[in-house]
Design a protein around this motif. Structure first.
Motif, PDB file in Angstrom:
ATOM      1  N   GLY A   1      -7.795  -9.430   0.085  1.00 37.38           N
ATOM      2  CA  GLY A   1      -9.151  -9.624   0.588  1.00 37.38           C
ATOM      3  C   GLY A   1      -9.724 -11.006   0.306  1.00 37.38           C
ATOM      4  N   ARG A   2      -9.088 -11.748  -0.616  1.00 36.18           N
ATOM      5  CA  ARG A   2      -9.528 -13.138  -0.807  1.00 36.18           C
ATOM      6  C   ARG A   2      -8.911 -13.994   0.291  1.00 36.18           C
ATOM      7  N   LYS A   3      -9.314 -15.277   0.377  1.00 36.56           N
ATOM      8  CA  LYS A   3      -8.724 -16.178   1.364  1.00 36.56           C
ATOM      9  C   LYS A   3      -7.193 -16.142   1.257  1.00 36.56           C
ATOM     10  N   MET A   4      -6.503 -16.067   2.395  1.00 35.01           N
ATOM     11  CA  MET A   4      -5.038 -16.047   2.328  1.00 35.01           C
ATOM     12  C   MET A   4      -4.553 -17.418   1.878  1.00 35.01           C
ATOM     13  N   SER A   5      -3.874 -17.463   0.748  1.00 41.97           N
ATOM     14  CA  SER A   5      -3.466 -18.741   0.195  1.00 41.97           C
ATOM     15  C   SER A   5      -2.271 -18.553  -0.726  1.00 41.97           C
ATOM     16  N   LYS A   6      -1.381 -19.528  -0.631  1.00 46.13           N
ATOM     17  CA  LYS A   6      -0.192 -19.475  -1.467  1.00 46.13           C
ATOM     18  C   LYS A   6      -0.575 -19.389  -2.946  1.00 46.13           C
ATOM     19  N   SER A   7      -1.682 -20.066  -3.306  1.00 50.77           N
ATOM     20  CA  SER A   7      -2.028 -20.084  -4.728  1.00 50.77           C
ATOM     21  C   SER A   7      -2.533 -18.726  -5.212  1.00 50.77           C
ATOM     22  N   TYR A   8      -2.947 -17.845  -4.305  1.00 51.23           N
ATOM     23  CA  TYR A   8      -3.353 -16.490  -4.718  1.00 51.23           C
ATOM     24  C   TYR A   8      -2.203 -15.491  -4.579  1.00 51.23           C
ATOM     25  N   ASN A   9      -1.094 -15.951  -4.036  1.00 52.33           N
ATOM     26  CA  ASN A   9       0.049 -15.059  -3.900  1.00 52.33           C
ATOM     27  C   ASN A   9      -0.306 -13.804  -3.088  1.00 52.33           C
ATOM     28  N   ASN A  10      -1.067 -13.988  -2.024  1.00 52.23           N
ATOM     29  CA  ASN A  10      -1.530 -12.842  -1.227  1.00 52.23           C
ATOM     30  C   ASN A  10      -1.233 -13.053   0.258  1.00 52.23           C
ATOM     31  N   THR A  11      -0.197 -13.834   0.544  1.00 53.22           N
ATOM     32  CA  THR A  11       0.053 -14.230   1.934  1.00 53.22           C
ATOM     33  C   THR A  11       0.993 -13.261   2.655  1.00 53.22           C
ATOM     34  N   VAL A  12       0.940 -13.344   3.978  1.00 52.72           N
ATOM     35  CA  VAL A  12       1.944 -12.703   4.816  1.00 52.72           C
ATOM     36  C   VAL A  12       2.684 -13.841   5.528  1.00 52.72           C
TER      37      VAL A  12
ATOM     38  N   LYS B   1       0.469  -3.180   3.017  1.00 56.31           N
ATOM     39  CA  LYS B   1      -0.027  -3.481   1.669  1.00 56.31           C
ATOM     40  C   LYS B   1      -1.449  -4.030   1.659  1.00 56.31           C
ATOM     41  N   ILE B   2      -2.022  -4.291   2.826  1.00 58.04           N
ATOM     42  CA  ILE B   2      -3.386  -4.851   2.848  1.00 58.04           C
ATOM     43  C   ILE B   2      -4.342  -3.885   2.154  1.00 58.04           C
ATOM     44  N   LYS B   3      -5.170  -4.447   1.292  1.00 61.98           N
ATOM     45  CA  LYS B   3      -6.070  -3.626   0.498  1.00 61.98           C
ATOM     46  C   LYS B   3      -7.145  -2.976   1.383  1.00 61.98           C
ATOM     47  N   THR B   4      -7.363  -1.677   1.194  1.00 62.51           N
ATOM     48  CA  THR B   4      -8.432  -0.974   1.915  1.00 62.51           C
ATOM     49  C   THR B   4      -9.223  -0.163   0.891  1.00 62.51           C
ATOM     50  N   ASN B   5     -10.186   0.617   1.370  1.00 63.14           N
ATOM     51  CA  ASN B   5     -10.895   1.508   0.438  1.00 63.14           C
ATOM     52  C   ASN B   5     -10.339   2.925   0.590  1.00 63.14           C
ATOM     53  N   LEU B   6     -11.018   3.900  -0.006  1.00 64.90           N
ATOM     54  CA  LEU B   6     -10.442   5.252  -0.065  1.00 64.90           C
ATOM     55  C   LEU B   6     -11.006   6.181   1.010  1.00 64.90           C
ATOM     56  N   LEU B   7     -11.700   5.608   2.008  1.00 64.88           N
ATOM     57  CA  LEU B   7     -12.287   6.480   3.034  1.00 64.88           C
ATOM     58  C   LEU B   7     -11.201   7.220   3.809  1.00 64.88           C
ATOM     59  N   GLU B   8     -11.458   8.499   4.059  1.00 57.55           N
ATOM     60  CA  GLU B   8     -10.501   9.369   4.743  1.00 57.55           C
ATOM     61  C   GLU B   8     -10.569   9.161   6.257  1.00 57.55           C
TER      62      GLU B   8
END
Ligand code: TRP
Length: 335
Positions: free
Chosen positions: A200-211, A226-233
């Protein structure tokens, strides 16, 4: 009216990801087809050495980044596409500019200041681990820009200061020696999406959250799951504006498809279903380019030929300008 010259460099560290594609590559390729502009795009491999001292990584990512731009359809007959290190005039100009740029100006550069601050906080010597490359980085970047008379330099916010420094350096040179340099301007593309990453943060190599852009299909599906979501059904309404899945969707979909997905969110689409649709959209958008990318990665000789041709074109600009610069500062044959 003469053409607007637009120039940008891509530091060759790391594998291109979806955020690079949406934020930089796609808009630059689109802009390069505009008949009112002349695009200069280059692999900033000497900049890579500032951050990365692993030759294997520098080599590999130069190849990946070149293959990416070509696979995505950059027309290298229109845009001048080259590798910084193939243009020796750039490094020569860097030295000449070093002898004119104020050290005090460089002291104010964000990247250097951040390094010093981190050292001070850690109780280290302020210049611990700071190389002359990091310190002089804005001068190399000024040479990149001034060498080709760029009017506009599309960059991310973190790079605006560097373009302003290039402008300062140019002004000082023009005033002291001869008016040889065009004053460049930074362009920040505000309408271009800054893509969110897996967390959910900016996609960046330094955050290790890229695709990564050209993941094989299966891995792309996994990454999107793997994208972070909430628990809504399923069936519970979801806030599109608070969702990374939706944010990435809207960077790839048409306006109508984005409006449709917004309604699906309001109607409580299941996260699994939204991710499945997102995967299909991203995969369909990139499949053909991925195929070309793999072919190019297997044919480095072809990439090399394209780059050599680009270097030839680039040098047809840099050679005559550098000759004038050298002459203006007194480096000239005896007469
Ligand atoms: N420093 C830029 C970055 O990290 C890359 C770059 C190098 C560049 N030379 C340039 C960008 C010249 C624009 C113009 O993003």
């Amino acid at each position: 009216m003469s053409k607007q010259r637009v120039l940008t460099g891509i530091t060759t560290t790391g594998t291109p990801h979806l955020g690079n594609y949406v934020g930089a590559i796609r808009p630059a390729i689109a802009a390069s087809t505009d008949s009112g502009t002349e695009s200069f795009l280059f692999l900033a491999d000497y900049h890579a050495l500032i951050k990365c001292q692993d030759p294997t990584v520098v080599r590999q990512s130069s190849k990946e980044i070149a293959a990416t731009w070509l696979a995505l359809g950059l027309d290298t007959e229109r845009a001048v596409f080259y590798r910084q290190s193939d243009i020796p005039e750039i490094t020569e100009l860097t030295w000449i500019l070093c002898c004119n740029a104020a050290k005090g100006l460089m002291n104010r550069a964000h990247a250097y200041k951040a390094a010093v601050q981190a050292n001070e906080e850690a109780g280290e010597d302020p210049d611990f681990g700071v190389t002359m490359g990091l310190f002089s980085y804005p001068v190399l970047m000024a040479a990149d820009i001034l060498m080709f008379g760029a009017h506009k330099v599309p960059v991310g916010r973190d790079q605006i200061q560097h373009v302003e420094m290039a402008r300062d350096i140019a002004q000082r040179f023009n005033h002291n020696f001869a008016p040889l340099f065009t004053l460049p301007e930074a362009v920040v593309e505000d309408h271009v999406a800054v893509l969110q990453g897996l967390d959910g943060r900016k996609m960046s190599k330094s955050y290790n959250n890229t695709v990564p852009l050209f993941l094989p299909e299966k891995q792309l599906r996994k990454a999107i799951n793997k994208i972070k979501t909430n628990l809504l059904e399923p069936g519970e309404p979801k806030d599109a504006d608070d969702s990374t899945v939706f944010q990435i969707w809207s960077a790839f979909a048409s306006a109508e498809e984005t409006a449709r997905m917004r309604r699906e969110f309001e109607q409580g689409i299941a996260w699994g279903e939204a991710k499945k649709e997102l995967f299909e959209l991203v995969n369909d958008t990139l499949a053909a380019a991925r195929e070309r990318y793999l072919q190019l990665m297997d044919d480095p000789t072809h990439i090399e030929q394209v780059l050599q041709r680009g270097a030839e074109r680039a040098r047809s600009f840099s050679t005559p300008l550098l000759a004038q610069v050298r002459d203006a500062v007194g480096i000239a044959p005896m007469r």
